[in-house]
Motif scaffolding. Structure first.
Motif, short mmCIF file in Angstrom:
data_model
loop_
_atom_site.label_atom_id
_atom_site.label_comp_id
_atom_site.label_asym_id
_atom_site.label_seq_id
_atom_site.Cartn_x
_atom_site.Cartn_y
_atom_site.Cartn_z
N ALA A 105 -18.29 -70.00 12.90
CA ALA A 105 -18.71 -70.02 14.23
C ALA A 105 -19.49 -68.63 14.22
O ALA A 105 -20.78 -67.89 14.68
CB ALA A 105 -18.80 -70.61 15.62
N GLY A 106 -18.60 -67.37 13.75
CA GLY A 106 -18.79 -66.19 14.38
C GLY A 106 -16.88 -65.78 14.12
O GLY A 106 -15.59 -65.96 14.75
N TYR A 107 -17.00 -63.77 13.53
CA TYR A 107 -15.61 -63.55 13.40
C TYR A 107 -16.19 -61.65 13.98
O TYR A 107 -17.53 -61.62 13.98
CB TYR A 107 -15.14 -63.71 12.24
CG TYR A 107 -14.30 -62.38 12.35
CD1 TYR A 107 -12.92 -62.32 13.04
CD2 TYR A 107 -14.45 -60.82 11.32
CE1 TYR A 107 -11.56 -62.10 12.25
CE2 TYR A 107 -12.78 -60.06 10.90
CZ TYR A 107 -12.27 -60.61 11.64
OH TYR A 107 -11.25 -59.78 11.29
N ALA A 108 -15.21 -60.74 14.85
CA ALA A 108 -15.52 -59.36 15.11
C ALA A 108 -14.02 -59.53 15.45
O ALA A 108 -12.97 -59.51 14.72
CB ALA A 108 -16.03 -59.28 16.40
N ALA A 109 -14.05 -57.82 14.45
CA ALA A 109 -12.60 -57.36 14.83
C ALA A 109 -12.33 -56.82 15.77
O ALA A 109 -10.74 -56.82 15.80
CB ALA A 109 -13.00 -55.97 13.89
N THR A 110 -12.75 -56.63 17.23
CA THR A 110 -12.57 -56.61 18.68
C THR A 110 -12.88 -57.42 19.30
O THR A 110 -14.01 -58.41 19.59
CB THR A 110 -12.85 -54.92 18.55
OG1 THR A 110 -14.19 -55.17 18.97
CG2 THR A 110 -11.70 -53.61 17.34
N SER A 111 -11.57 -57.51 20.47
CA SER A 111 -12.62 -58.33 21.55
C SER A 111 -14.02 -57.38 22.17
O SER A 111 -14.78 -58.80 22.86
CB SER A 111 -11.27 -58.67 22.29
OG SER A 111 -11.21 -57.51 22.65
N ALA A 112 -14.00 -56.27 22.20
CA ALA A 112 -15.33 -55.80 22.45
C ALA A 112 -16.49 -56.28 21.46
O ALA A 112 -17.45 -56.48 22.43
CB ALA A 112 -15.01 -54.00 22.72
N GLU A 113 -16.24 -55.63 20.72
CA GLU A 113 -17.44 -56.98 20.06
C GLU A 113 -17.54 -57.66 19.93
O GLU A 113 -19.01 -59.16 20.06
CB GLU A 113 -17.18 -56.30 18.36
CG GLU A 113 -17.54 -55.36 18.72
CD GLU A 113 -16.63 -55.22 16.41
OE1 GLU A 113 -17.30 -55.73 15.43
OE2 GLU A 113 -15.88 -54.15 15.97
N MET A 114 -16.85 -58.49 20.35
CA MET A 114 -16.88 -60.27 20.53
C MET A 114 -17.69 -60.94 22.09
O MET A 114 -18.22 -61.28 22.19
CB MET A 114 -15.80 -61.24 20.34
CG MET A 114 -15.86 -62.84 20.74
SD MET A 114 -16.75 -63.36 19.43
CE MET A 114 -16.02 -63.66 17.58
N ALA A 115 -17.48 -59.65 22.99
CA ALA A 115 -17.92 -60.08 24.07
C ALA A 115 -19.36 -59.73 24.46
O ALA A 115 -19.97 -60.50 25.31
CB ALA A 115 -17.38 -58.63 24.91
N ILE A 116 -19.48 -59.13 23.19
CA ILE A 116 -21.41 -58.40 23.13
C ILE A 116 -22.35 -59.91 22.65
O ILE A 116 -23.06 -60.86 23.37
CB ILE A 116 -21.58 -57.94 22.56
CG1 ILE A 116 -21.14 -56.79 23.44
CG2 ILE A 116 -23.43 -57.57 22.07
CD1 ILE A 116 -21.52 -55.12 22.78
N GLU A 117 -21.16 -60.96 21.44
CA GLU A 117 -22.02 -61.46 20.98
C GLU A 117 -21.83 -62.94 21.66
O GLU A 117 -22.37 -64.49 21.27
CB GLU A 117 -21.12 -61.47 19.44
CG GLU A 117 -21.10 -60.46 19.00
CD GLU A 117 -21.07 -60.63 17.17
OE1 GLU A 117 -20.77 -61.62 17.32
OE2 GLU A 117 -20.42 -59.58 16.77
N ILE A 118 -20.24 -63.31 22.22
CA ILE A 118 -20.02 -64.70 22.56
C ILE A 118 -20.99 -65.80 23.86
O ILE A 118 -21.31 -66.42 23.28
CB ILE A 118 -18.55 -64.15 23.51
CG1 ILE A 118 -17.74 -65.88 22.78
CG2 ILE A 118 -19.18 -63.83 24.49
CD1 ILE A 118 -17.98 -66.59 21.79
N VAL A 119 -21.01 -65.06 24.20
CA VAL A 119 -22.44 -65.63 25.74
C VAL A 119 -24.18 -65.98 24.92
O VAL A 119 -24.19 -67.50 25.36
CB VAL A 119 -22.86 -64.55 26.98
CG1 VAL A 119 -24.18 -65.08 27.51
CG2 VAL A 119 -21.59 -63.71 27.68
N PRO A 120 -24.36 -65.66 24.40
CA PRO A 120 -25.55 -66.28 23.85
C PRO A 120 -25.58 -67.34 22.78
O PRO A 120 -26.15 -67.96 22.30
CB PRO A 120 -26.38 -64.96 23.15
CG PRO A 120 -25.27 -63.76 22.93
CD PRO A 120 -24.42 -64.16 24.46
N ALA A 121 -24.37 -66.63 22.17
CA ALA A 121 -23.37 -67.85 20.89
C ALA A 121 -23.34 -69.75 21.86
O ALA A 121 -23.10 -70.52 21.31
CB ALA A 121 -22.54 -67.59 20.35
N LEU A 122 -23.10 -69.42 22.91
CA LEU A 122 -22.74 -70.83 23.98
C LEU A 122 -23.94 -71.40 24.18
O LEU A 122 -24.90 -71.08 24.17
CB LEU A 122 -22.04 -70.01 24.85
CG LEU A 122 -20.36 -69.59 24.84
CD1 LEU A 122 -20.19 -69.18 26.02
CD2 LEU A 122 -19.47 -70.59 23.74
#
Length: 472
Positions: A419-436
């Protein structure tokens, strides 16, 4: 109520000197959380020196500060306990605290599950009598003496968690703790960076037996493949009694039947040959195994076994270690399984089983947001790849990966799971909410150093405009 420390007995314990007439009801090493009446210990660490915060601790009401040099901004007449070395002073307080303690002490360690098991023991023993236990995961050369220094001498039970990253770390802590019962939850791949094999990890964990009191008890896992090694280590350390827990037919605490549920488990066990049925309020088979070890420890310190088993119905996973909550995101409610505190291969597999056991509503999915497992050494890539293979066989619809090591896991997933990949948790924190999506059940797990708590905060922040999260 008798004070925990007075100027007289603290000076006697540490060999220190300074102002007299004070008394302390607690011991603190963190000026940010110091409470009125605490004895503040000004430890010097690699990046912070507690002496720089003595003035703040005293201003917040600390009764006294243990120091090894003059702290800045503190009046000469301030209440100071002067010692040659604050770490040694803390250890001396811990040794004196343990010496005067009249209750029974349980010490525990293990590759996984030790903090949850410690909390379980505190929960069930506190329901029967005054119990003191390690706060959080303060289980190292600072945390262990701190826990002992905080022991009220008239409490009935003390529960002390001991951790390590290298060999010869637990042995001195066990000798300081002098437990009546030493419990090892499980030997598994976790913090293996400084060990050549799991045999080395087992030997390091077995150091806990060195401090066991005469006529003491060792409690070990019957199912993890290291039973005989640990049994031999306990006997070599002259531990009087060795008990086992698990599914093995000869285990002293044996699992007979288990009904796993999304919110907990129904357990039937045999403890020393006596049938015992109880409800466990935390979900997952790993909690069930650890509850068996905890119940053996409870019985070994003379507490009421049946009352302890009954109290397990009210146990809940602590924050960051499996706590579950509902969050109302803009797109709809999701269920969060917060495993953000830490990770190892065994703990990941246990969390996957909990996620697979949750049934989302028709609109929702099972979602895993996973960060790297750290400190695994040369076997790290293979361990992460194995996670992907395990997830590919499970009914998990979407997996998000974080960190360079987790890339190996992502490659082993089914294509529809990626579903998605990021190098850091900071990047994923931006992406995760709209992906759910509304109805999703979301597991968040990874090592502390990856910063998975950032993902949890992002979800809670997104939900904050719609009211507070409600416990499920």
């Amino acid at each position: 109520m008798r004070p925990l420390w007075t100027a007289e007995n603290a000076k006697a314990a540490t060999g220190g000197n300074g102002a007299g007439g004070w008394q302390a009801d607690g011991v603190s090493i963190d000026s940010r959380s110091v409470k009125p009446g605490d004895l503040f210990v000004a430890l010097k660490g690699p990046s912070h020196d507690g002496h720089d915060h003595v003035a703040d601790a005293l201003a917040k009401g600390a009764a006294v500060a243990m120091v090894q040099r003059d702290p800045p901004g503190v009046a000469a007449e301030a209440a100071l306990l002067r010692v040659a070395d604050c770490q040694a002073g803390l250890e001396a307080l811990g040794q004196a605290g343990r010496k005067r303690f009249r209750g029974r002490v349980i010490a525990l360690t293990g590759s996984v599950g030790k903090t949850g098991t410690k909390d379980m023991l505190r929960h069930v023993l506190s329901a029967q009598a005054a119990t003191a236990a390690t706060e959080g995961n303060l289980n190292n050369h600072i945390g262990a003496p701190l826990t002992l220094a905080r022991l009220p001498e008239d409490a009935a039970y003390g529960v002390v968690e001991l951790g390590m990253n290298h060999a010869e770390e637990i042995r001195p802590l066990s000798r300081m703790t002098r437990p009546h019962v030493a419990l090892i939850t499980r030997i598994a791949a976790a913090h293996t960076e400084f060990f050549d094999s799991l045999d080395g990890v087992a030997a390091a964990k077995a150091e806990i037996f060195d401090g066991v009191e005469p006529d003491g008890v060792a409690v070990i896992n019957a199912d993890d493949g290291f039973t005989e090694k640990l049994r031999h280590a306990a006997r070599s350390a002259d531990v009087a009694t060795v008990l086992t827990f698990g599914e093995s037919a000869d285990a002293d605490a044996r699992l007979l039947n288990l009904e796993l549920g999304a919110e907990g488990s129904a357990v039937t066990a045999s403890i020393h040959g006596e049938p015992l049925a109880y409800r466990l309020g935390a979900p997952g088979k790993h909690w069930v195994a650890n509850s068996l070890g905890a119940l053996l420890a409870v019985a070994s310190v003379g507490a009421n076994l049946h009352a302890a088993a009954a109290a397990l119905a009210n146990i809940r996973p602590p924050a960051g270690r499996g706590a579950t909550e509902r969050l109302d995101l803009p797109q709809g409610p999701v269920t969060l399984i917060d495993e953000s505190y830490n990770a190892s291969p065994a703990a990941m597999q246990a969390a996957f089983a909990v996620l697979a056991g949750r049934t989302p509503p028709a609109s929702g999915r099972r979602v895993a947001v996973l960060g790297d497992m750290l400190e695994l050494g040369a076997g790290s890539k293979a361990a992460h790849a194995a996670l992907g293979e395990a997830l590919a066989a499970l009914p998990v619809a979407a997996v998000f990966g974080i960190g360079p090591e987790m890339a190996a896991a992502m490659q082993r997933l089914r294509a529809d799971q990626q579903a998605g990949y990021a190098a850091t948790s900071a990047e994923m924190a931006i992406e995760i909410v709209p992906a759910l999506k509304a109805g999703d059940v979301v597991l968040i797990k990874g090592s502390l150093g990856i910063g998975m708590a950032r993902i949890v905060r992002a979800l809670r922040d997104a939900a904050s405009g719609r009211g507070n999260a409600d416990a499920v």
